[in-house]
Motif scaffolding. Structure first.
Motif, mmCIF file in Angstrom:
data_model
loop_
_atom_site.group_PDB
_atom_site.id
_atom_site.type_symbol
_atom_site.label_atom_id
_atom_site.label_comp_id
_atom_site.label_asym_id
_atom_site.label_seq_id
_atom_site.Cartn_x
_atom_site.Cartn_y
_atom_site.Cartn_z
ATOM 1 N N ASP A 67 -15.329 -3.080 -14.650
ATOM 2 C CA ASP A 67 -13.961 -2.665 -14.937
ATOM 3 C C ASP A 67 -13.858 -1.193 -15.351
ATOM 4 O O ASP A 67 -12.845 -0.754 -15.883
ATOM 5 C CB ASP A 67 -13.320 -3.556 -15.999
ATOM 6 N N ARG A 69 -13.222 2.749 -14.910
ATOM 7 C CA ARG A 69 -12.273 3.469 -14.073
ATOM 8 C C ARG A 69 -13.022 4.224 -12.978
ATOM 9 O O ARG A 69 -13.926 5.025 -13.260
ATOM 10 C CB ARG A 69 -11.478 4.458 -14.914
ATOM 11 N N THR A 94 -12.616 -3.759 -10.455
ATOM 12 C CA THR A 94 -11.209 -4.100 -10.671
ATOM 13 C C THR A 94 -10.328 -2.933 -11.082
ATOM 14 O O THR A 94 -9.134 -3.115 -11.297
ATOM 15 C CB THR A 94 -11.109 -5.187 -11.754
ATOM 16 N N ASN A 95 -10.892 -1.736 -11.206
ATOM 17 C CA ASN A 95 -10.112 -0.616 -11.749
ATOM 18 C C ASN A 95 -10.318 0.619 -10.869
ATOM 19 O O ASN A 95 -10.796 1.655 -11.317
ATOM 20 C CB ASN A 95 -10.555 -0.338 -13.187
#
Length: 548
Positions: A67, A69, A94-95
């Motif tokens: 997760d 960035r 997911t990011n």
């Protein structure tokens, strides 16, 4: 499999990416273009090279927290970036955001881009020399001293593998992180001049200055412009002169431990004890982990393979400093450097990483009983779960090639393909098979079934899965890749014999050009480029080197 059309990654502007990259939050800027394009056309200073075709192989090691960035950069924020986002989604990230307009938009904002490779680390080497005025010696001056048999020793700060290819006559291999750990086994006296060389500039500078920083009392100098200038002066090199690293005795180890203490005090290195290490490992492995932790063993490969901390990756300390972007994908992450109980190699590596300011640096000197893991599989993504009928074994491939029933494509980098490949294999770049124009895409091939190979077969398997899902044609992967073919004693072919795609996928080593004139031209271009990095980074808002 996640399709491109199903991925709707958000976008960020160049200004928003600049703000992110200047901040303290964890983030990764990954450039998914082919390596040659990144090096030739220019890239962002803090971007990490992760070509689209390598994502499944390298993302898990470079980007261990799913997760974190991530901002994806390509030429224009188009199909290549969207494909990268799709592959990252398959792996569980997911990011993910795309740089709107790609590198073209970054450049349009007047923000700097850099040609070449390993720029952040190499620019740091130039910065260190500028700040510290690292002593240097010319090739001709060193040669004269060697001819006069003066009290001088030449130590090669590159990897042992590089040393074995070519070396200065009489030099000894001692990779940069090994210098303060092993050097006293080689020093005739405290007056001996120590000269550190490499192929170009950076490792000579970092190696020499590292010894000075570690408190070595001997005079130390970097060989100016390395073996490039050595060859300019038409001085001889030895080929294939392998020499083992010296084994440090107790007296040498005590001096190495003193160097560790000196570096720790000088650079404020933070050391973990066993309890702190266990606590950090538990935190990093929990599902609620909110920071990225890298566990990097900085000893030699042989030591790592003999036993290492479970879950750790290997990166020789000097090479980690030389190419931080090849090993640590997330900026502002926590980097734990693992060494044996003496800790000297972790100390010298930590001293440089703290000045690079890529992330928070911790060090751990492991007791022998902690270094118990012998598996070297690492954290790389596994081979995809292809159906049984999508694999081809070596014996079956050999027969089908003899009957001219299949087309064999080798997806290894062009430099690897040229060094050795299965006879009849055509060089191809994975991404060009789907993204290529009329002359490069998969439609340029005849209708015979395709067999894909790569060095160990993993890249071929991922590509076969993708091409099969795209419904293009029958595609299979060679189990175990070209390594499996070679392992059973079958012949290999050498050179750029059959090319589906041009060999401009990766930058060419300056030493690999076939003629002296071409090599010398490449040397001059490289040295000019490297010296030119310093004025660029001094005005770049993303360069944040600590005072050397």
């Amino acid at each position: 499999m996640t399709s491109i059309s199903s991925v709707t990654a958000e976008t960020v502007t160049a200004t928003e990416l600049l703000q992110l990259a200047q901040g303290d939050a964890e983030h990764a800027v990954i450039d998914v273009r082919e390596p040659y394009v990144q090096a030739h056309d220019g890239h962002i200073l803090v971007s990490v090279p992760l070509p689209l075709g390598q994502i499944e192989l390298r993302a898990v090691e470079l980007l261990p927290r799913r997760d974190v960035r991530i901002v994806v950069v390509d030429d224009d924020g188009g199909e290549r970036a969207r494909r990268a986002a799709a592959r990252l989604a398959v792996l569980g990230y997911t990011n993910v955001a795309l740089l709107q307009g790609g590198i073209a938009a970054w450049r349009a904002e007047g923000l700097p881009v850099y040609t070449g490779t390993g720029v952040y680390s190499k620019a740091f080497g130039e910065y260190v020399e500028h700040q510290k005025q690292t002593p240097h010696i010319s090739a001709t001056e060193l040669w004269d001293k060697l001819q006069r048999k003066e009290d001088v020793i030449v130590l090669d700060g590159r990897t042992v593998e590089e040393f074995n290819r070519f070396s200065i006559p009489g030099a000894a291999p001692l990779p940069n992180a090994e210098l303060p750990y092993r050097i006293h086994e080689l020093l005739p006296s405290e007056q001996t001049l120590v000269v550190i060389n490499c192929a170009g500039r950076t490792r000579s500078i970092i190696g020499a200055q590292g010894l000075i920083n570690a408190g070595l009392s001997n005079p130390v100098a970097a060989l100016e412009d390395g073996t490039m200038d050595w060859l300019f002066q038409r001085l001889p090199l030895e080929q294939g002169k392998a020499r083992p690293l010296p084994v440090p005795g107790e007296a040498t180890r005590e001096k190495a431990r003193e160097a560790k203490r000196h570096l720790t005090a000088e650079y404020g290195i933070e050391w973990l004890d066993a309890d702190a290490l266990a606590s950090l490992r538990a935190e990093a492995s929990s599902q609620q982990a909110d920071r990225t932790v890298y566990w990097i063993d900085v000893r030699t490969r042989a030591e790592y393979e003999q036993g290492h901390l479970p879950g750790s990756q290997w990166a020789e300390g000097g090479q980690l400093v030389q190419g931080i972007d090849r090993h640590i994908g997330v900026r502002n992450a926590t980097i734990v450097l693992i060494d044996d109980a003496d800790g000297t190699r972790a100390a010298i590596t930590a001293s440089w990483l703290q000045q690079l300011r890529w992330g928070k640096v911790l060090a751990y000197a492991a007791a022998p009983e902690a270094l118990k893991e012998t598996s070297v599989s690492g954290t790389a993504t596994a081979v995809p779960d292809l159906p049984a009928g999508k694999w081809l074994d070596v014996a079956e491939l050999q027969g089908r090639l003899a009957r001219d029933e299949v087309q064999l494509l080798d997806l290894a980098p062009s430099t690897v393909y040229a060094s050795a490949h299965i006879p009849g294999a055509r060089f191809a770049v994975r991404e060009r098979l789907l993204l290529g124009d009329e002359g490069q895409g998969i439609h340029a091939l005849d209708q015979r079934p395709l067999v894909l190979t790569s060095q160990d077969g993993r890249l071929a398997a991922w590509a076969a899965q993708e091409l099969a899902a795209a419904g293009k044609r029958e595609v299979r992967a060679l189990r175990g890749g070209t390594t499996a073919w070679q392992a059973v004693g079958l012949p290999l072919e050498h050179g750029e014999t059959q090319l589906l795609h041009s060999t401009d996928d990766v930058p060419r080593d300056s030493y690999a050009w076939p003629t002296e004139a071409e090599r010398f031209a490449a040397f001059r271009a490289y040295l000019d480029w490297e010296r030119g990095l310093l004025p660029q980074v001094l005005s770049d808002p993303l360069a944040r080197f600590a005072h050397a």
